[in-house]
Design an enzyme around this catalytic site. Structure first.
Site, mmCIF file in Angstrom:
data_model
loop_
_atom_site.group_PDB
_atom_site.id
_atom_site.type_symbol
_atom_site.label_atom_id
_atom_site.label_comp_id
_atom_site.label_asym_id
_atom_site.label_seq_id
_atom_site.Cartn_x
_atom_site.Cartn_y
_atom_site.Cartn_z
ATOM 1 C CB ALA A 29 -17.293 -48.262 1.872
ATOM 2 C CG ASP A 135 -20.785 -28.027 -6.128
ATOM 3 O OD1 ASP A 135 -20.447 -27.550 -5.138
ATOM 4 O OD2 ASP A 135 -20.137 -27.699 -7.141
ATOM 5 C CD GLN A 262 -19.398 -23.265 1.716
ATOM 6 O OE1 GLN A 262 -20.497 -23.105 1.227
ATOM 7 N NE2 GLN A 262 -18.625 -22.256 0.909
HETATM 8 O O1 F6P Z 1 -17.169 -28.842 -7.080
HETATM 9 C C1 F6P Z 1 -16.918 -28.421 -5.795
HETATM 10 C C2 F6P Z 1 -16.663 -26.711 -5.397
HETATM 11 O O2 F6P Z 1 -16.419 -26.784 -4.125
HETATM 12 C C3 F6P Z 1 -17.388 -26.076 -6.042
HETATM 13 O O3 F6P Z 1 -18.505 -25.601 -5.065
HETATM 14 C C4 F6P Z 1 -16.536 -24.811 -6.168
HETATM 15 O O4 F6P Z 1 -16.936 -23.921 -7.102
HETATM 16 C C5 F6P Z 1 -15.382 -25.338 -6.670
HETATM 17 O O5 F6P Z 1 -15.247 -26.669 -6.186
HETATM 18 C C6 F6P Z 1 -14.130 -24.739 -6.175
HETATM 19 O O6 F6P Z 1 -13.037 -25.237 -6.947
HETATM 20 P P1 F6P Z 1 -11.458 -25.282 -6.401
HETATM 21 O O7 F6P Z 1 -11.330 -25.720 -5.019
HETATM 22 O O8 F6P Z 1 -10.642 -26.094 -7.410
HETATM 23 O O9 F6P Z 1 -11.118 -23.595 -6.254
#
Ligand code: F6P
Length: 330
Positions: A29, A135, A262
């Protein structure tokens, strides 16, 4: 660096921090809206790391074809330690100067916008933030890009765990992501019909949880799903399970950490459309003179919030959702 909105001719766009499904749709976009207004767009690879290293690529309309449906980010992403240093930010500024960039569009979350805020104060480069994080923990938008897809993924996982939990009469603690936020956990718990959600926004002590489980056991409810936010104050799923085991021997307990699953996968309709709206509004916002703000979506309308507020103000979880989780509990 030019600061008058009408003088914006060349922009840079990048994704940074944890990837989120829908980031590609936002990039598409941005690039296509910019092309519509005859702006030059550079994509920066690997977020602030690529900005420091001068890893820029010119992006035209066709370069963002066939990415709408893809998870991850074609620009790649990183959590940059170097950008936290004055030397790193100086190199980043020099790269932007070398490409004659008038403004940046950053697609990311809290860490990304914290970096942008420091950088704009030091060097005066105009920034617009697009909230991209699973998040959903940013103030100034009802939803961040990626949240909907992540919650759907977590719910699908929880549904599958339910099958085996019910068959074996087991109590499962399912950990979902959300470093400081329980929004994924709360929505997953409601959507998956779980027994309870442990979230940082509303502390539940182990004793309270054990009391609830005891009552459930009395009703012969031995299978159950408890969703635990990664940032829960009494610990993650593993820790909570151990504490419950110490106090109760009525349940056959198992733990599942859904983890990075996720973060992947094709974005949902919600994330694709949200990303398209925010990407388009970010470019138009820049042209209208908006500076150092995050473009968000509040009550079905585009809203711009100062980057400083987006990262520092707290978005409380929806009161009704909290009540639903409570009332429909175990
Ligand atoms: O900020 C997004 C997120 O997926 C959080 O939910 C999680 O704590 C963090 O990133 C994990 O980060 P990384 O992939 O750097 O381990």
């Amino acid at each position: 660096m030019k600061s008058n909105g009408k003088e914006i001719k060349r922009i840079a766009v990048f994704t940074s921090g944890g990837d989120a499904p829908g980031m590609n749709a936002a990039l598409r976009a941005v690039v296509r809206t910019a092309a519509y207004y005859d702006l030059h767009v550079y994509g920066i690879l690997r977020g602030y790391e690529g900005m420091i290293d001068g890893d820029f690529i010119l992006m035209e309309k066709r370069d963002v074809g066939n990415i709408m449906h893809r998870g991850g980010t074609v620009l790649k992403t990183a959590r940059s330690e170097r950008f936290m240093t004055p030397e790193g930010r100086k190199s980043a500024y020099e790269s932007l100067r070398a490409y004659d960039i008038d403004a940046c569009i950053a697609i990311g979350g809290n860490g990304t916008f914290t970096g942008a805020t420091v950088f704009t104060e030091e060097y005066g480069v105009p920034f617009i933030g697009i909230p991209g994080t699973i998040d959903n923990d940013l103030y100034g938008t009802d939803y961040t890009i990626g949240f909907d897809t992540a919650v759907n993924t977590a719910i699908q996982a929880a549904d599958k765990i339910r099958d085996t939990a019910e068959s074996h009469n087991r109590l499962f603690f399912i950990e979902v992501m959300g470093r400081n936020s329980g929004l994924i956990a709360l929505n997953t718990a409601i959507g998956a019909g779980a027994g309870y959600a442990l979230i940082p926004e509303k502390e539940t002590t182990i004793e309270e949880l054990v009391d609830m489980l005891r009552i459930a056991a009395k009703r012969k409810k031995l299978f159950n799903l408890i969703v635990v936010a990664e940032g829960n104050k009494t610990g993650g799923a593993q820790q909570v399970a151990e504490e419950v085991r110490k106090r109760l021997d009525l349940f056959d307990i198992r733990v599942t950490v859904i983890g990075h699953m996720q973060r992947g996968g094709a974005p949902t309709f919600h994330d694709r459309v949200l990303a398209s709206r925010l990407g388009q509004a970010a470019v138009e916002g820049l042209l209208e003179g908006k500076r150092n703000v995050m473009v968000g979506y509040v009550d079905n309308k585009i809203k711009f919030t100062p980057l400083k507020d987006a990262i520092s103000k707290v978005k409380p979880p929806n009161e009704q959702l909290l009540r639903i989780a409570e009332m429909l509990a175990i």
